[in-house]
Each structure stands twice: as C-alpha cells, then as structure tokens.
Design a protein around this motif. Structure first.
Motif, mmCIF file in Angstrom:
data_model
loop_
_atom_site.group_PDB
_atom_site.id
_atom_site.type_symbol
_atom_site.label_atom_id
_atom_site.label_comp_id
_atom_site.label_asym_id
_atom_site.label_seq_id
_atom_site.Cartn_x
_atom_site.Cartn_y
_atom_site.Cartn_z
ATOM 1 N N PRO A 198 -46.993 112.105 7.045
ATOM 2 C CA PRO A 198 -48.234 112.827 7.379
ATOM 3 C C PRO A 198 -48.699 113.715 6.230
ATOM 4 C CG PRO A 198 -46.658 112.941 9.193
ATOM 5 C CD PRO A 198 -45.920 112.347 8.018
ATOM 6 N N GLY A 199 -50.006 113.693 5.989
ATOM 7 C CA GLY A 199 -50.593 114.580 4.992
ATOM 8 C C GLY A 199 -50.426 114.132 3.557
ATOM 9 N N GLU A 237 -55.787 113.746 14.361
ATOM 10 C CA GLU A 237 -54.519 114.137 13.732
ATOM 11 C C GLU A 237 -53.436 113.081 13.920
ATOM 12 O OE1 GLU A 237 -52.132 116.510 11.388
ATOM 13 O OE2 GLU A 237 -54.219 116.949 11.897
ATOM 14 N N GLN A 238 -53.293 112.597 15.148
ATOM 15 C CA GLN A 238 -52.242 111.619 15.429
ATOM 16 C C GLN A 238 -52.746 110.549 16.386
ATOM 17 O OE1 GLN A 238 -48.362 113.207 16.367
ATOM 18 N NE2 GLN A 238 -47.762 111.398 17.517
ATOM 19 N N SER A 256 -56.348 108.900 10.517
ATOM 20 C CA SER A 256 -55.326 109.704 11.178
ATOM 21 C C SER A 256 -54.262 110.087 10.166
ATOM 22 C CB SER A 256 -54.695 108.907 12.330
ATOM 23 O OG SER A 256 -53.665 109.637 12.949
ATOM 24 N N GLU A 257 -53.761 111.313 10.296
ATOM 25 C CA GLU A 257 -52.686 111.754 9.404
ATOM 26 C C GLU A 257 -51.361 111.095 9.749
ATOM 27 O OE1 GLU A 257 -53.077 113.093 6.715
ATOM 28 O OE2 GLU A 257 -54.291 114.911 6.704
ATOM 29 N N TYR A 258 -51.211 110.702 11.031
ATOM 30 C CA TYR A 258 -49.955 110.067 11.434
ATOM 31 C C TYR A 258 -50.226 109.023 12.496
ATOM 32 C CZ TYR A 258 -45.321 109.330 13.398
ATOM 33 O OH TYR A 258 -44.172 108.752 13.842
ATOM 34 N N GLN A 259 -49.680 107.825 12.291
ATOM 35 C CA GLN A 259 -49.794 106.750 13.268
ATOM 36 C C GLN A 259 -48.398 106.423 13.789
ATOM 37 O OE1 GLN A 259 -52.502 103.437 12.413
ATOM 38 N NE2 GLN A 259 -53.120 104.464 10.517
ATOM 39 N N SER A 260 -48.192 106.664 15.068
ATOM 40 C CA SER A 260 -46.858 106.454 15.639
ATOM 41 C C SER A 260 -46.501 104.984 15.772
ATOM 42 C CB SER A 260 -46.756 107.131 17.006
ATOM 43 O OG SER A 260 -47.709 106.605 17.911
#
Length: 255
Positions: free
Chosen positions: A66-67, A24-25, A48-52
C-alpha cells in the motif's frame, strides 16, 4: 496517500480519468468496475492503495505494498470487435513503456501478451476483463499494476520483479506517472480502431523475443517454435517447421 491535485494538473485527456474514483481498499479494481452499475461512464478510472484480491492473468495473485505502487483499472464503453481487444491489451503495456521511457529514460521491453520489463525484470502487468453483447464486446476493463516505489519483493515469481525506483535509483512521483500513462493510453485507445498497425509496430519494436525460439505454456499444453510475428489483430504467430499458428494466450519464454 495519492495527491489527487498533483495528478489532475498533469492529466491531459478528453475522457480517460475524467471520472476518477479513489478507494483506499478494494478486493479488486477490475471486479469493482465489472460489477458496479453506478460507475459506467466511459473512461472511468478506479484506483486503490490496496487490493485484497488483486490478480493477474490466469487468476494469479498480484500483491502490492500500500502507498508504494499504482494499482488501478479503466473502463472503456463502446462496441468493440473481438480483435480490437488484443490491440487494447498490447496498447496498455505500450502506454506504460512509453511513460517510463519519457519520464525516467529507462530502457523498457515488452513481453507478449502484457508484461512490462526493465532489464528482464517485471515492473508492470496488465489484466483485461470484458463483457459481450452478441458478437460485440460492450465494455472492457483494463487493469494495470505498476511497481513504482516498492523496494523489496518476497515470494517466488515466474519473472523476477523490480520497481521503477530500484531501476531509476530514486523515489518517483506516482501522480506524475499515473497522469502520463492515462495521457498515453487515451491516445492509443483513440487509434485502436483506425491506426492499429502503428500501435502494433511500436509494441513490436520493444519486444526482444521476436525471432527467437520460444515455448508457450498454457493450461492444456506446451508449444514450441519461433516467435515469428505479431499479426494485424495482435495474435502471436508461432512458426514450427513450415507451419504457422496464431496463438491467443499462454506464457511465453525463451526455449
């Protein structure tokens, strides 16, 4: 949430994406594959839906809602000669272009070394990381960031961003696009050693800057000349007067 079953139905590869990891992240999918000793199978894909800490070339930040988009990395494990890496890099943007053209009939252009454009707006980018043993590259991680369904973009950009949804006029299936990209890229990877000429010709056919006066900005200097060609190893050939120079990196723009 990504529908893995919908993606898997359309996946038609021998090795790319057969080991598929959804998280997910993450800080960065490229860093995850470069540093994680438990995921070393050739063709492994991490999405990944979100990469910080998503990043582009030269450490630039890559932000993605995200998404809405596709941010993922692929692991290629076999000995590569350094010039093959350029072909893999150009081939990655070519695979994205072919997939968008096939699925949505949009006109796609490519900008050296790894940007994908629609109507001169950036829809995707590539980031390659690699590890070497001796004079060979032992593994390559190919990161892709594609603006798929994101409708708005905030901030300042070298190239105005866009998304497939904005250009196509409706929301599109991320799963179908992902499988199409992996299918096309595996074909390119298989041909990178023995059919690099065809890959480079297909790439050049989508590059509008060939033959134009350009500037190339790197961290150390700015060079000017005519974008003469892409050579057999994927380097940009810059013509300045009667001189020719092979360029390995830099930001290219019209002069």
């Amino acid at each position: 949430m990504l529908n893995i079953e919908e993606f898997d139905i359309k996946l038609d590869t021998d090795f790319i994406g057969r080991n598929f990891v959804f998280i997910e992240q993450l800080e960065s999918t490229n860093s995850f594959l470069m540093e994680n000793e438990f995921y070393q199978e050739n063709g492994t894909v991490v999405i990944s839906e979100y990469q910080s800490q998503g990043r582009g070339r030269r450490g630039r930040e890559w932000n993605s809602m995200p998404g809405q988009n596709l941010t993922f990395s692929m692991l290629l494990v076999r000995p590569y000669r350094p010039p093959e890496i350029n072909v893999l890099n150009l081939g990655a943007s070519l695979a994205i272009a072919q997939s968008i053209e096939n699925l949505y009939q949009l006109k796609v252009n490519l900008k050296w070394p790894n940007d994908v454009l629609i109507d001169n707006k950036k829809v995707a980018g590539i980031l390659l990381d690699s590890a070497s043993q001796g004079d060979r590259v032992s593994k390559v991680v190919v990161g892709m960031g594609i603006n798929v369904n994101q409708s708005g973009f905030e901030g300042e950009f070298l190239f105005q961003p866009t998304s497939i949804r904005r250009e196509f006029g409706q929301e599109v299936s991320r799963e179908r696009l992902l499988s199409e990209i992996l299918n096309n890229y595996e074909y390119i990877v298989k041909g990178s050693r023995y059919n690099a000429h065809k890959i480079l010709q297909d790439w050049k056919s989508r590059c509008k800057l060939l033959g134009e006066k350009i500037q190339i900005v790197s961290e150390k200097e700015t060079k000017y000349g005519i974008f003469d060609d892409i050579d057999e190893e994927g380097y940009l050939v810059l013509k300045s007067g009667e001189d020719y120079e092979r360029i390995s990196y830099g930001d290219v723009s019209l002069r």
